[in-house]
Design an enzyme around this catalytic site. Structure first.
Site, mmCIF file in Angstrom:
data_model
loop_
_atom_site.group_PDB
_atom_site.id
_atom_site.type_symbol
_atom_site.label_atom_id
_atom_site.label_comp_id
_atom_site.label_asym_id
_atom_site.label_seq_id
_atom_site.Cartn_x
_atom_site.Cartn_y
_atom_site.Cartn_z
ATOM 1 N N VAL A 1 0.854 -1.177 0.000
ATOM 2 C CA VAL A 1 0.000 0.000 0.000
ATOM 3 C C VAL A 1 0.892 1.229 0.000
ATOM 4 O O VAL A 1 1.846 1.316 0.781
ATOM 5 C CB VAL A 1 -0.927 0.025 1.235
ATOM 6 C CG1 VAL A 1 -1.819 1.264 1.206
ATOM 7 C CG2 VAL A 1 -1.759 -1.241 1.313
ATOM 8 N N CYS A 2 0.603 2.164 -0.903
ATOM 9 C CA CYS A 2 1.317 3.434 -0.965
ATOM 10 C C CYS A 2 2.832 3.210 -1.071
ATOM 11 O O CYS A 2 3.292 2.432 -1.895
ATOM 12 C CB CYS A 2 0.938 4.274 0.255
ATOM 13 S SG CYS A 2 1.313 6.031 0.096
ATOM 14 N N SER A 3 3.619 3.831 -0.205
ATOM 15 C CA SER A 3 5.074 3.749 -0.311
ATOM 16 C C SER A 3 5.623 2.412 0.150
ATOM 17 O O SER A 3 6.846 2.204 0.129
ATOM 18 C CB SER A 3 5.735 4.882 0.478
ATOM 19 O OG SER A 3 5.400 4.812 1.850
#
Length: 323
Positions: A104-106
């Site tokens: 998720v995300c970074s």
């Protein structure tokens, strides 16, 4: 029903919502279908971790004791920028034991640091896509989709995209009905297409420096059904068509035609999501002229027809529209 083990990796500087969003989805599925998932959290040494917002999360166990999960979920957060080398080593040595790897995300930066994204398609938060591509040239970065599936690997953009991806995984594992039940409980959509853009046309583009061009940008957004050819827009800006096209591209970062396409698509999506107007009416209001023209635009960018898009986002009580 087969129980699937979801292991969420925790570390100092993790983004709390990157953890709680997908966890709520899997937990909701387990409530709706007892035994569907077992969710556990783990950190390197089993100690509590502090999130970017200051919250403290207490893991269930150490990563060393986690075994081989069905789904390994790696959230993002500031802690991914300068990760603990021991965490990267653990991912490099143990992630392959999971049936699928999810970020998720970074969190994609952690997977990339461990070499798990080499030669694979992936995405991350739009602000970090350039960073991911520059630091890890072996990764095939796709900056626009909200999530990307590549075999046993799934990567997603920002916080809410992690929820979208988790819902897609629930649907894949246990069917659409269960995923829809969870989505309704969380009051979220089931489900945004993975190739839907991460951000709006206005966010995707730069804001022009010169006032006449900024005014034209705003006018396009407010009048998607108007004549938005280069000649008409240039006349509104008080520039020659050639000068306008060059200046717009230099200052906005894309051609006038591409900007108009994005604005019209976004306007049509909003109409399909927020109103019960017919497909033909929406196509006219948003500048497509005909339902077929709008259909081609939706298929090209979103991989779904307007009718299919509306079925995923239809307001309560709205009747399905013909394709």
């Amino acid at each position: 029903m087969e129980q699937r083990d979801v292991l969420v990796v925790l570390f100092d500087g993790v983004q709390a919502l990157d953890v709680s969003g997908p966890v709520e989805v899997f937990h909701g599925a387990a409530l709706g279908a007892p035994g569907a998932y077992r969710i556990r959290t783990a950190s390197l040494d089993g100690a509590p971790v502090r999130t970017t917002s200051g919250l403290t999360l207490v893991p269930d166990l150490t990563l060393a004791a986690a075994g081989a999960p069905d789904t390994l979920l790696v959230p993002g957060g500031q802690g991914t920028r300068t990760p603990d080398s021991r965490l990267v080593d653990w991912l490099r040595d143990h992630a392959h034991l999971a049936r699928r790897k999810v970020s998720v995300c970074s969190g994609a930066l952690l997977l990339a640091e461990a070499g798990l994204l080499d030669g694979r398609r992936a995405t991350t938060h739009w602000m970090l896509c350039d960073t991911l591509a520059e630091r890890f040239p072996a990764v095939r970065v796709e900056p626009e989709p909200i999530y990307v599936r590549d075999g046993d690997l799934a990567t997603s953009a920002g916080v809410t995209a992690g929820i979208d991806l988790a819902l897609a995984l629930v649907e894949e594992d246990h069917g659409r009905d269960l995923a829809l039940t969870v989505a309704r409980h969380l009051v979220v959509f089931l489900r945004r297409p993975g190739n839907q853009n991460q951000f709006s046309a206005q966010l995707a583009a730069q804001t022009a420096q010169r006032r006449p061009l900024r005014d034209v940008q705003q006018w396009i957004t407010e009048n998607p059904a108007a004549d938005l050819c280069v000649d008409a827009l240039a006349d509104r800006a008080g520039l020659s068509p050639r000068h306008f096209a060059r200046a717009f591209r230099d200052e906005v970062g894309m051609t006038p035609g591409r900007y108009v396409d994005r604005v019209r698509l976004e306007a049509a999506r909003r109409c399909l999501e927020d109103t019960v107007d017919g497909i033909e009416q929406v196509s006219r209001r948003c500048g497509y002229g005909t339902p077929e023209a709008m259909r081609r635009a939706f298929l090209k960018v979103l991989g779904a027809s307007p009718a299919e898009y509306r079925r995923r986002f239809r307001p309560a009580g709205a009747a399905p529209q013909p394709a």
